[in-house]
Motif scaffolding. Structure first.
Motif, PDB file in Angstrom:
ATOM      1  N   VAL A 166       0.853  -1.199   0.000  1.00 33.87           N
ATOM      2  CA  VAL A 166       0.000   0.000   0.000  1.00 33.87           C
ATOM      3  C   VAL A 166       0.887   1.247   0.000  1.00 33.87           C
ATOM      4  O   VAL A 166       0.682   2.172  -0.800  1.00 33.87           O
ATOM      5  N   LEU A 207      -0.812  -1.388  -4.027  1.00 36.61           N
ATOM      6  CA  LEU A 207      -2.194  -1.713  -3.694  1.00 36.61           C
ATOM      7  C   LEU A 207      -2.911  -0.403  -3.405  1.00 36.61           C
ATOM      8  O   LEU A 207      -2.277   0.589  -3.035  1.00 36.61           O
ATOM      9  N   SER A 208      -4.213  -0.405  -3.545  1.00 45.54           N
ATOM     10  CA  SER A 208      -5.013   0.812  -3.357  1.00 45.54           C
ATOM     11  C   SER A 208      -4.847   1.374  -1.954  1.00 45.54           C
ATOM     12  O   SER A 208      -4.721   0.617  -0.978  1.00 45.54           O
ATOM     13  N   THR A 234      -6.799  -0.012   1.147  1.00 48.52           N
ATOM     14  CA  THR A 234      -6.692  -1.434   1.446  1.00 48.52           C
ATOM     15  C   THR A 234      -6.464  -1.657   2.930  1.00 48.52           C
ATOM     16  O   THR A 234      -5.588  -1.047   3.535  1.00 48.52           O
ATOM     17  N   VAL A 255      -7.033  -8.147   4.300  1.00 48.13           N
ATOM     18  CA  VAL A 255      -6.332  -8.891   3.247  1.00 48.13           C
ATOM     19  C   VAL A 255      -5.575 -10.061   3.854  1.00 48.13           C
ATOM     20  O   VAL A 255      -5.609 -11.180   3.325  1.00 48.13           O
ATOM     21  N   HIS A 291      -7.698  -5.357  -5.051  1.00 47.38           N
ATOM     22  CA  HIS A 291      -7.191  -4.293  -4.177  1.00 47.38           C
ATOM     23  C   HIS A 291      -6.179  -3.398  -4.886  1.00 47.38           C
ATOM     24  O   HIS A 291      -5.448  -2.659  -4.235  1.00 47.38           O
TER      25      HIS A 291
END
Length: 84
Positions: free
Chosen positions: A24, A29-30, A33, A38, A76
């Motif tokens: 992240v 990743l977004s 997230t 996850v 994600h």
């Protein structure tokens, strides 16, 4: 024995959460997230694969699990090409 298993599991879960946070932070990743979610989902998939493999002797579940984890990461924000 229980304490050793719990410690090993917590260590693994922490490692996965750390990797998600790192992804992240790196923009892989977004931003929204949730590393805890996850981590939970990845571990649920891995545990289900191990259960099926051991119970049914079905090693093909590992390929399906890999596909499911890839789909989860893409959902994600991961770039599919980066997961190869």
């Amino acid at each position: 024995m229980r304490e050793a298993v719990v410690a090993a599991q917590r260590s693994w879960e922490s490692y996965v959460r750390h990797q998600v946070r790192t992804a992240v932070d790196a923009g892989e990743l977004s931003p929204g997230t949730d590393p805890d979610q996850v981590e939970f989902e990845v571990n649920a998939l891995l545990n289900a694969a191990n259960d099926r493999s051991l119970l049914y002797g079905d090693d093909a579940v590992y390929g399906r699990t890999e596909a499911a984890v890839r789909a989860l990461l893409v959902a994600h924000g991961a770039a599919p090409a980066a997961l190869r």
